[in-house]
Structure formats: structure tokens, C-alpha cells
Design an enzyme around this catalytic site. Sequence first.
Site, PDB file in Angstrom:
ATOM      1  N   SER A  57     -14.259 -41.795 -34.167  1.00  0.00           N
ATOM      2  CA  SER A  57     -15.798 -42.692 -35.036  1.00  0.00           C
ATOM      3  C   SER A  57     -16.531 -41.661 -33.819  1.00  0.00           C
ATOM      4  O   SER A  57     -16.359 -40.764 -33.225  1.00  0.00           O
ATOM      5  CB  SER A  57     -15.749 -43.932 -34.214  1.00  0.00           C
ATOM      6  OG  SER A  57     -14.756 -44.906 -35.273  1.00  0.00           O
TER       7      SER A  57
HETATM    8  N1  SAM Z   1     -10.520 -46.295 -32.436  1.00  0.00           N
HETATM    9  C1  SAM Z   1     -10.453 -44.821 -32.400  1.00  0.00           C
HETATM   10  C2  SAM Z   1     -10.372 -44.370 -32.291  1.00  0.00           C
HETATM   11  O1  SAM Z   1     -11.330 -44.364 -31.095  1.00  0.00           O
HETATM   12  O2  SAM Z   1     -10.387 -42.598 -32.394  1.00  0.00           O
HETATM   13  C3  SAM Z   1     -10.978 -45.311 -34.728  1.00  0.00           C
HETATM   14  C4  SAM Z   1     -10.333 -46.101 -35.356  1.00  0.00           C
HETATM   15  S1  SAM Z   1     -10.900 -45.388 -36.986  1.00  0.00           S
HETATM   16  C5  SAM Z   1     -12.880 -45.983 -37.410  1.00  0.00           C
HETATM   17  C6  SAM Z   1     -10.102 -46.614 -37.876  1.00  0.00           C
HETATM   18  C7  SAM Z   1      -8.311 -47.262 -37.741  1.00  0.00           C
HETATM   19  O3  SAM Z   1      -8.304 -48.001 -38.012  1.00  0.00           O
HETATM   20  C8  SAM Z   1      -7.665 -45.785 -38.057  1.00  0.00           C
HETATM   21  O4  SAM Z   1      -6.909 -45.182 -37.837  1.00  0.00           O
HETATM   22  C9  SAM Z   1      -6.958 -47.166 -39.648  1.00  0.00           C
HETATM   23  O5  SAM Z   1      -5.715 -46.152 -39.778  1.00  0.00           O
HETATM   24  C10 SAM Z   1      -6.747 -48.165 -38.505  1.00  0.00           C
HETATM   25  N2  SAM Z   1      -6.419 -49.984 -38.778  1.00  0.00           N
HETATM   26  C11 SAM Z   1      -7.071 -49.772 -40.596  1.00  0.00           C
HETATM   27  N3  SAM Z   1      -6.077 -51.006 -40.350  1.00  0.00           N
HETATM   28  C12 SAM Z   1      -5.788 -51.856 -39.862  1.00  0.00           C
HETATM   29  C13 SAM Z   1      -5.239 -52.945 -39.645  1.00  0.00           C
HETATM   30  N4  SAM Z   1      -4.678 -53.627 -40.089  1.00  0.00           N
HETATM   31  N5  SAM Z   1      -3.878 -52.519 -37.780  1.00  0.00           N
HETATM   32  C14 SAM Z   1      -3.633 -51.835 -37.351  1.00  0.00           C
HETATM   33  N6  SAM Z   1      -5.251 -50.494 -37.449  1.00  0.00           N
HETATM   34  C15 SAM Z   1      -5.824 -50.434 -38.450  1.00  0.00           C
END
Ligand code: SAM
Length: 211
Positions: A57
Site C-alpha cells: 500500500s
Molecule cells: N499489508 C501489506 C503490506 O504491508 O505490504 C499489503 C497487503 S496487500 C494490499 C493485501 C494482501 O492481502 C495481499 O497480499 C493478498 O494476497 C492478501 N489477502 C487477500 N485475501 C486474503 C485472505 N483471505 N487471507 C490472507 N491474506 C489475504
Amino acid sequence: MNNEAMVHTLEMHGYIKSRRVKDAFLKVDRANFVPEEHRSHAYFDDPIPIGHAQTISAPSMVAVMLELLDVFEGAKVLEVGTGSGYNACLMGCIGAEVYSIERIPELRKLAKKNMENCPCKDNVHLLLGDGSVGYEEEAPYDRIIVTCGAPDIPEPLKEQLKCGGIMVIPVGGTFFQELYVLRKERHGWRKRVWGDVAFVPLVGRYGHRWA
Ligand code: SAM
């Protein structure tokens, strides 16, 4: 531009408000969490692709969410969506015990590698699985942060938050959501909407059903 200059800009614009969030941002260099080919953009206030159609993000968004979450030293925190591992490391550097869960195995691996130089990596536990069901094994949590867009607030996350705890979660469609700040109180929930946001979708049992 370097990490310090990025932090200064985030503070000047009012995204970083507290000393503890600022100190964490100073300790964790965002460049370590950005793929090699995007390093020259590491300190820009933009989301950056990290592979598998996911992103790290924008730093302003990360700062806003951390301030709203009011993370404190010693807090037990669940993060849904490890991604690059950047936000998990920041919370680790605030002194929280962080359980961060990611559904894509390659990203969990990437986060582990990115975190190698993080001074607070011992505070961060990286898990693999569907975070929309939370992580019952370590519940209850003082804080829950969801860094992907949920269609609704997942029931298990509500249950796994301590009374008095705070959850920050984007809720809405697969492209645009509202950022909710929820406080669990003895007789219900207090909800505040911070504003509109755009996160990749939460995919899972209590998330969106498609990959
Ligand atoms: N917090 C992260 C960082 O600091 O880089 C950014 C996160 S990114 C915007 C969103 C993440 O959520 C992705 O890596 C995606 O694969 C994960 N995601 C989506 N659905 C999920 C789930 N049900 N459980 C765990 N992770 C999930």
C-alpha cells in the site's frame, strides 16, 4: 529522496501523527519491501506491485491505518494480508506481538525474505492461510488490521477481538471500500468511517469468493 525524507513528508502532511508511528517508519526502510525493479519509486507515496496481482500500500495509507489502529507496545495484533511484510514490520517495531496471515504462499515467502533486515522481525509471526477466518489459535487480539477489502466484517474477526479492542478494515466492493474503525464494547460496537479507500480484495470464506 530517502526513507527519512519520506517519513518527514508523511508527517508534514499529517498522515503520521504520533511519535511511536514515526519511530517505526524511521526504523523500517520501505525500499526493503519493494521489488528490485520498483526500488527507484520506493519513497513515493504510491502503492507498488509486489507480484501475484497484489500491492504494497501507499505509505500514507499505511500511516493512516496505523494511527487509527492505535497500536501500542505489547499489544497482540492480528494482520490479515501480509503482502510484502512492511506493515507487519512497522507494527513489530512499535513493540506489538504481530500475527500476520497471508493466503498466497509465494508472498509469505517474499515477506520473510523482505523482513530479514528488519530490527523487529522477532516480534512478527508469519502465517499462511485464509485470514478471513482469523487465527483462533492466538485469539483474542487487542487489535485487528485487515489490509485488503472485505465485503463485510468477517464474523470470526469480530469474535477474536478483545472487548475494548480496535479493528481497522476496508469494507465494500472489490475495487472501492470504506475504511471502518471499529471498537468492540461490552454491549456492542462503536463504528466510525474514516473515508473511501481502494484495496485489493479479501479473498476467502468470509471474503470475496473469487481468486
Ligand atoms: N499489508 C501489506 C503490506 O504491508 O505490504 C499489503 C497487503 S496487500 C494490499 C493485501 C494482501 O492481502 C495481499 O497480499 C493478498 O494476497 C492478501 N489477502 C487477500 N485475501 C486474503 C485472505 N483471505 N487471507 C490472507 N491474506 C489475504
